[in-house]
Design a protein around this motif. Structure first.
Motif, PDB file in Angstrom:
ATOM      1  N   GLY A  67      36.204   0.118 -28.256  1.00  0.00           N
ATOM      2  CA  GLY A  67      35.350  -0.437 -27.213  1.00  0.00           C
ATOM      3  C   GLY A  67      35.800  -0.067 -25.814  1.00  0.00           C
ATOM      4  N   ASP A  68      35.836  -1.076 -24.931  1.00  0.00           N
ATOM      5  CA  ASP A  68      36.222  -0.839 -23.539  1.00  0.00           C
ATOM      6  C   ASP A  68      37.638  -0.307 -23.424  1.00  0.00           C
ATOM      7  OD1 ASP A  68      33.754  -1.620 -22.567  1.00  0.00           O
ATOM      8  OD2 ASP A  68      34.369  -3.706 -22.207  1.00  0.00           O
ATOM      9  N   ALA A  69      38.552  -0.795 -24.261  1.00  0.00           N
ATOM     10  CA  ALA A  69      39.941  -0.312 -24.203  1.00  0.00           C
ATOM     11  C   ALA A  69      40.006   1.179 -24.526  1.00  0.00           C
ATOM     12  CB  ALA A  69      40.821  -1.107 -25.170  1.00  0.00           C
ATOM     13  N   LEU A  70      39.202   1.638 -25.473  1.00  0.00           N
ATOM     14  CA  LEU A  70      39.159   3.056 -25.799  1.00  0.00           C
ATOM     15  C   LEU A  70      38.631   3.874 -24.617  1.00  0.00           C
ATOM     16  CD1 LEU A  70      39.445   5.393 -27.807  1.00  0.00           C
ATOM     17  CD2 LEU A  70      37.192   4.778 -28.714  1.00  0.00           C
ATOM     18  N   ARG A  71      37.573   3.360 -23.992  1.00  0.00           N
ATOM     19  CA  ARG A  71      37.009   4.065 -22.844  1.00  0.00           C
ATOM     20  C   ARG A  71      37.995   4.117 -21.686  1.00  0.00           C
ATOM     21  NH1 ARG A  71      32.611   2.136 -25.499  1.00  0.00           N
ATOM     22  NH2 ARG A  71      32.640   0.009 -24.692  1.00  0.00           N
ATOM     23  N   ARG A  72      38.731   3.022 -21.447  1.00  0.00           N
ATOM     24  CA  ARG A  72      39.734   3.008 -20.371  1.00  0.00           C
ATOM     25  C   ARG A  72      40.862   4.007 -20.675  1.00  0.00           C
ATOM     26  NH1 ARG A  72      38.824  -2.473 -20.629  1.00  0.00           N
ATOM     27  NH2 ARG A  72      40.700  -2.822 -21.871  1.00  0.00           N
TER      28      ARG A  72
END
Length: 165
Positions: A154-159
């Motif tokens: 999710g967002d952690a992967l994108r960051r």
């Protein structure tokens, strides 16, 4: 164990996608993770039967009905310098349990791993799923103490992907 003689294991085909999605949703329900299912038929068709399939699926049928499935893919062991077989999902519909279908799927995958030169056959199991853990121990599996699964999504992967190297 009362094993019906009409259990057939076969590779999944593109026309099995609706059945696979129903089985995946049933598995997610059992694991209390239905809220995490984002899979849909187009995504399954593309990732399992498209130009570069990401995984393989074996379907267990009895009397022509899908009783369960195993979804797996290859990984690699640098220590062994050999491929491994990783079982992502194993599921047998509740009404078909107790007939040896799960065992048949696991034996099939172990045979496939050996035939493909794999040095390992491994998978993860939820720590609360005592029936599954007992089943796997009965097959000779051992828990990998000292190892924990790590995940970025999710967002952690994108960051992480956006972080300068």
């Amino acid at each position: 164990m009362n094993t019906p003689p009409d259990i057939v294991l076969r590779p999944a085909r593109r026309d099995d996608v609706p059945t696979l999605l129903a089985l995946i949703r049933a598995l997610a329900e059992y694991e209390k993770l239905a809220h995490q299912v984002e899979a849909d038929e187009p995504a399954l068709a593309a990732t399992l039967f498209g130009e570069r399939p990401c995984a393989e699926v074996v379907i267990a049928e009895t009397d022509g009905e899908a009783a369960g499935f195993a979804l797996f893919f290859h990984n690699y062991s640098t220590f062994l310098a050999r491929p491994g077989l990783y079982l992502e999902d194993l599921f047998v519909q509740p009404r078909f349990r107790g007939h040896g279908i799960g065992r048949r799927l696991m034996v099939h995958l172990a045979q496939l791993a050996l035939a493909r030169g794999c040095g390992r056959f491994e998978w993860s199991v939820l720590d609360w799923n005592a029936p599954a853990i007992g089943f796997y121990r009965g097959l000779g599996a051992i828990g990998m103490d000292g190892w924990t699964v790590q995940r970025v999504d999710g967002d952690a992967l994108r960051r992480l992907a956006a972080t300068p190297g």
